[in-house]
Design a protein around this motif. Structure first.
Motif, mmCIF file in Angstrom:
data_model
loop_
_atom_site.group_PDB
_atom_site.id
_atom_site.type_symbol
_atom_site.label_atom_id
_atom_site.label_comp_id
_atom_site.label_asym_id
_atom_site.label_seq_id
_atom_site.Cartn_x
_atom_site.Cartn_y
_atom_site.Cartn_z
ATOM 1 N N CYS A 131 -39.141 26.359 -10.900
ATOM 2 C CA CYS A 131 -38.619 27.724 -11.006
ATOM 3 C C CYS A 131 -39.721 28.787 -11.036
ATOM 4 O O CYS A 131 -39.534 29.890 -10.520
ATOM 5 N N HIS A 132 -40.875 28.447 -11.662
ATOM 6 C CA HIS A 132 -41.952 29.415 -11.846
ATOM 7 C C HIS A 132 -43.063 29.206 -10.828
ATOM 8 O O HIS A 132 -43.249 28.106 -10.313
ATOM 9 N N ALA A 133 -43.816 30.280 -10.576
ATOM 10 C CA ALA A 133 -45.016 30.205 -9.742
ATOM 11 C C ALA A 133 -46.188 30.741 -10.557
ATOM 12 O O ALA A 133 -46.015 31.656 -11.368
ATOM 13 N N THR A 134 -47.378 30.155 -10.378
ATOM 14 C CA THR A 134 -48.538 30.589 -11.159
ATOM 15 C C THR A 134 -48.967 32.011 -10.787
ATOM 16 O O THR A 134 -49.556 32.719 -11.596
ATOM 17 N N SER A 135 -48.673 32.444 -9.565
ATOM 18 C CA SER A 135 -49.060 33.795 -9.146
ATOM 19 C C SER A 135 -48.159 34.856 -9.776
ATOM 20 O O SER A 135 -48.591 35.971 -10.036
ATOM 21 N N ALA A 136 -46.901 34.495 -10.021
ATOM 22 C CA ALA A 136 -45.960 35.418 -10.666
ATOM 23 C C ALA A 136 -44.991 34.574 -11.494
ATOM 24 O O ALA A 136 -44.021 34.027 -10.970
ATOM 25 N N TRP A 137 -45.314 34.452 -12.781
ATOM 26 C CA TRP A 137 -44.540 33.560 -13.652
ATOM 27 C C TRP A 137 -43.115 34.048 -13.821
ATOM 28 O O TRP A 137 -42.169 33.252 -13.856
ATOM 29 N N THR A 138 -42.948 35.358 -13.933
ATOM 30 C CA THR A 138 -41.610 35.954 -14.011
ATOM 31 C C THR A 138 -41.535 37.083 -12.990
ATOM 32 O O THR A 138 -42.552 37.742 -12.723
ATOM 33 N N PRO A 139 -40.373 37.346 -12.395
ATOM 34 C CA PRO A 139 -39.133 36.589 -12.578
ATOM 35 C C PRO A 139 -39.219 35.218 -11.918
ATOM 36 O O PRO A 139 -39.984 35.016 -10.982
ATOM 37 N N ALA A 140 -38.407 34.293 -12.406
ATOM 38 C CA ALA A 140 -38.452 32.920 -11.928
ATOM 39 C C ALA A 140 -37.291 32.638 -10.985
ATOM 40 O O ALA A 140 -36.225 33.250 -11.080
ATOM 41 N N ASN A 141 -37.555 31.723 -10.046
ATOM 42 C CA ASN A 141 -36.444 31.173 -9.277
ATOM 43 C C ASN A 141 -35.603 30.325 -10.226
ATOM 44 O O ASN A 141 -36.057 29.948 -11.307
ATOM 45 N N PHE A 142 -34.389 30.005 -9.809
ATOM 46 C CA PHE A 142 -33.564 29.213 -10.722
ATOM 47 C C PHE A 142 -32.733 28.201 -9.960
ATOM 48 O O PHE A 142 -32.158 28.502 -8.917
ATOM 49 N N SER A 143 -32.700 27.020 -10.515
ATOM 50 C CA SER A 143 -31.842 25.959 -9.991
ATOM 51 C C SER A 143 -31.158 25.288 -11.167
ATOM 52 O O SER A 143 -31.810 24.961 -12.167
ATOM 53 N N HIS A 144 -29.839 25.122 -11.044
ATOM 54 C CA HIS A 144 -29.113 24.480 -12.139
ATOM 55 C C HIS A 144 -29.405 22.989 -12.241
ATOM 56 O O HIS A 144 -29.039 22.353 -13.240
ATOM 57 N N ALA A 145 -30.091 22.437 -11.231
ATOM 58 C CA ALA A 145 -30.434 21.011 -11.275
ATOM 59 C C ALA A 145 -31.359 20.765 -12.463
ATOM 60 O O ALA A 145 -32.357 21.462 -12.635
ATOM 61 N N GLY A 146 -31.039 19.800 -13.268
ATOM 62 C CA GLY A 146 -31.868 19.461 -14.421
ATOM 63 C C GLY A 146 -31.444 20.127 -15.707
ATOM 64 O O GLY A 146 -31.962 19.790 -16.773
ATOM 65 N N CYS B 108 -17.034 26.854 -19.280
ATOM 66 C CA CYS B 108 -17.187 27.415 -17.929
ATOM 67 C C CYS B 108 -17.008 26.347 -16.860
ATOM 68 O O CYS B 108 -16.329 26.556 -15.841
ATOM 69 N N GLU B 109 -17.662 25.190 -17.084
ATOM 70 C CA GLU B 109 -17.675 24.133 -16.065
ATOM 71 C C GLU B 109 -16.309 23.481 -15.849
ATOM 72 O O GLU B 109 -16.133 22.715 -14.891
ATOM 73 N N ALA B 110 -15.340 23.774 -16.746
ATOM 74 C CA ALA B 110 -13.997 23.241 -16.537
ATOM 75 C C ALA B 110 -13.350 23.864 -15.306
ATOM 76 O O ALA B 110 -12.490 23.244 -14.666
ATOM 77 N N CYS B 111 -13.767 25.092 -14.957
ATOM 78 C CA CYS B 111 -13.156 25.784 -13.821
ATOM 79 C C CYS B 111 -14.164 26.125 -12.724
ATOM 80 O O CYS B 111 -13.821 26.157 -11.541
ATOM 81 N N HIS B 112 -15.421 26.416 -13.118
ATOM 82 C CA HIS B 112 -16.428 26.876 -12.162
ATOM 83 C C HIS B 112 -17.395 25.753 -11.791
ATOM 84 O O HIS B 112 -17.569 24.789 -12.540
ATOM 85 N N THR B 113 -18.057 25.912 -10.674
ATOM 86 C CA THR B 113 -19.166 25.042 -10.275
ATOM 87 C C THR B 113 -20.373 25.939 -10.001
ATOM 88 O O THR B 113 -20.226 27.116 -9.658
ATOM 89 N N THR B 114 -21.580 25.379 -10.141
ATOM 90 C CA THR B 114 -22.792 26.186 -9.970
ATOM 91 C C THR B 114 -23.025 26.581 -8.515
ATOM 92 O O THR B 114 -23.655 27.601 -8.241
ATOM 93 N N ASN B 115 -22.492 25.787 -7.579
ATOM 94 C CA ASN B 115 -22.733 26.130 -6.165
ATOM 95 C C ASN B 115 -21.686 27.116 -5.630
ATOM 96 O O ASN B 115 -21.949 27.868 -4.692
ATOM 97 N N VAL B 116 -20.461 27.125 -6.223
ATOM 98 C CA VAL B 116 -19.446 28.129 -5.865
ATOM 99 C C VAL B 116 -18.823 28.613 -7.163
ATOM 100 O O VAL B 116 -17.867 28.009 -7.662
ATOM 101 N N TRP B 117 -19.403 29.702 -7.689
ATOM 102 C CA TRP B 117 -18.939 30.165 -9.001
ATOM 103 C C TRP B 117 -17.599 30.857 -8.912
ATOM 104 O O TRP B 117 -16.731 30.669 -9.779
ATOM 105 N N SER B 118 -17.415 31.663 -7.873
ATOM 106 C CA SER B 118 -16.171 32.427 -7.734
ATOM 107 C C SER B 118 -15.675 32.313 -6.293
ATOM 108 O O SER B 118 -16.478 32.403 -5.346
ATOM 109 N N PRO B 119 -14.405 32.098 -6.075
ATOM 110 C CA PRO B 119 -13.367 31.906 -7.098
ATOM 111 C C PRO B 119 -13.502 30.541 -7.766
ATOM 112 O O PRO B 119 -14.076 29.630 -7.184
#
Length: 358
Positions: A233-248, A276-287
């Motif tokens: 998620c992070h890069a040493t050149s710019a620690w924040t803001p970070a990329n994000f992946s729900h994996a892990g 949240c996860e009862a109805c939503h998924t991380t790859n398609v949150w809405s609908p």
């Protein structure tokens, strides 16, 4: 022949000059065994072997020098050599008549630099394992405590690792970052710790191998719980803001989506105790992929109002009844029906379209 006569004359003259009160003729020592101690200048060491006329030139006895340098001046006797250490100290400070080669040495009075003598010729110089430096010996050493040297990095000509290798000086500790960088890439001698910078391009381990709270600052206590590597998620050149992946991610949605770490439920969200996860998924949150009506805590119309969810269609029977009075979430149609709550006239529904007419 001349030497014997000179010694005889010397004995007589000295006996007269230095005779103590009450000294008789029988107290005069013969020339062959003259007691030079009586002169106040006893002959010791190498001086005992010197011929009388070497010092008493032209049979002159009175005023004969008693200081080393008055004779050892390269006129009367051999003086300092051209390569002698430059010093203002008297000869007898370091030399004795019994052992002319230096038996002791007093650096007091030396007017040269250490290296002018300690050059491997006149005196022991730097050893082969000495730290490479252009500094003079006196910059680190003192004559009184030579081995207990203070140290100044000024003048050192080698790299840090040339000395800080665990042999000459302390090297990298076992907990040091795994890196191919030279010490000076990150450290400075004036402020070794903490390091002024870290060049992450040379680090050979993973982020967490250093950022573990020991080698370097680790995850803060409010970090998202995850098994992913920092670099996912992070890069040493710019620690924040970070990329994000729900994996892990090892926690549930609401542990982060709580309005503090990440966006939480909106004010218009369906009132429900579902995770949240009862109805939503991380790859398609809405609908949401589904809605579990069992956990919904409001009435049907609190959601099915045309804003949160589809409301009554325009051709719905006019009624004040709740949806659940006729419908069920498991089978929405066909619906049960009760005339209780109907607000329109019979013919508004029984018109042959919505319900059977005349």
């Amino acid at each position: 022949m001349f030497g014997k006569r000179l010694c005889a004359i010397l004995a007589i003259v000295l006996a007269v000059l230095f005779a103590a009160p009450g000294l008789s003729a029988r107290d005069v020592v013969p020339a062959s065994g003259f007691d030079h101690y009586r002169t106040g200048f006893p002959l010791t060491g190498a001086h005992a072997q010197v011929r009388c006329e070497s010092c008493h030139i032209d049979a002159s006895f009175k005023g004969t020098p008693k200081v080393c340098s008055d004779c050892h001046n390269s006129v009367r006797a051999e003086g300092k050599s051209g390569n002698h250490i430059r010093t203002q100290a008297a000869c007898e400070t370091c030399h004795t008549t019994k052992q002319w080669q230096i038996g002791k040495f007093d650096h007091t009075g030396i007017v040269q630099s250490c290296a002018s003598c300690h050059n491997g010729v006149q005196a022991v110089g730097k050893g082969g394992s000495h730290i490479p430096t252009t500094a003079d010996c006196a910059a680190c050493h003192t004559t009184s405590t030579f081995d207990a040297a203070r140290f100044d990095h000024a003048g050192v000509t080698g790299s840090c690792a040339g000395c800080h290798n665990g042999t000459k000086a302390t090297g990298k500790s076992t907990s040091h970052l795994a890196t191919t960088n030279s010490c000076e890439s990150c450290h400075v001698t004036s402020a070794w710790n903490p390091a002024r910078k870290v060049d992450h391009t040379q680090v050979s381990g993973t982020c967490s191998s250093c950022h573990n709270g020991t080698g370097a600052k680790g995850k803060p206590s409010n970090h998202i719980p995850t098994t992913a590597q920092c670099s996912d998620c992070h890069a040493t050149s710019a620690w924040t803001p970070a990329n994000f992946s729900h994996a892990g991610i090892s926690g549930n949605c609401s542990s982060c989506h709580n309005g503090t770490q990440a966006t939480g439920k909106s004010a218009t969200h369906i009132t429900t105790t579902n995770a949240c996860e009862a109805c939503h998924t991380t790859n398609v949150w809405s609908p949401p992929r589904k809605v579990d009506h069992v956990q919904v805590t409001g009435t049907c119309s609190s959601c099915h109002n045309g804003s949160k969810a589809a409301g009554k269609p325009s051709n719905h029977i006019a009624t004040t009844a709740q949806c659940s009075d006729c419908h069920s979430t498991s089978a929405w149609t066909p619906a049960n029906f009760s005339h209780a709550g109907i607000t329109a006239s019979c013919s508004s529904c029984h018109n042959g379209t919505q319900a059977t007419g005349k």
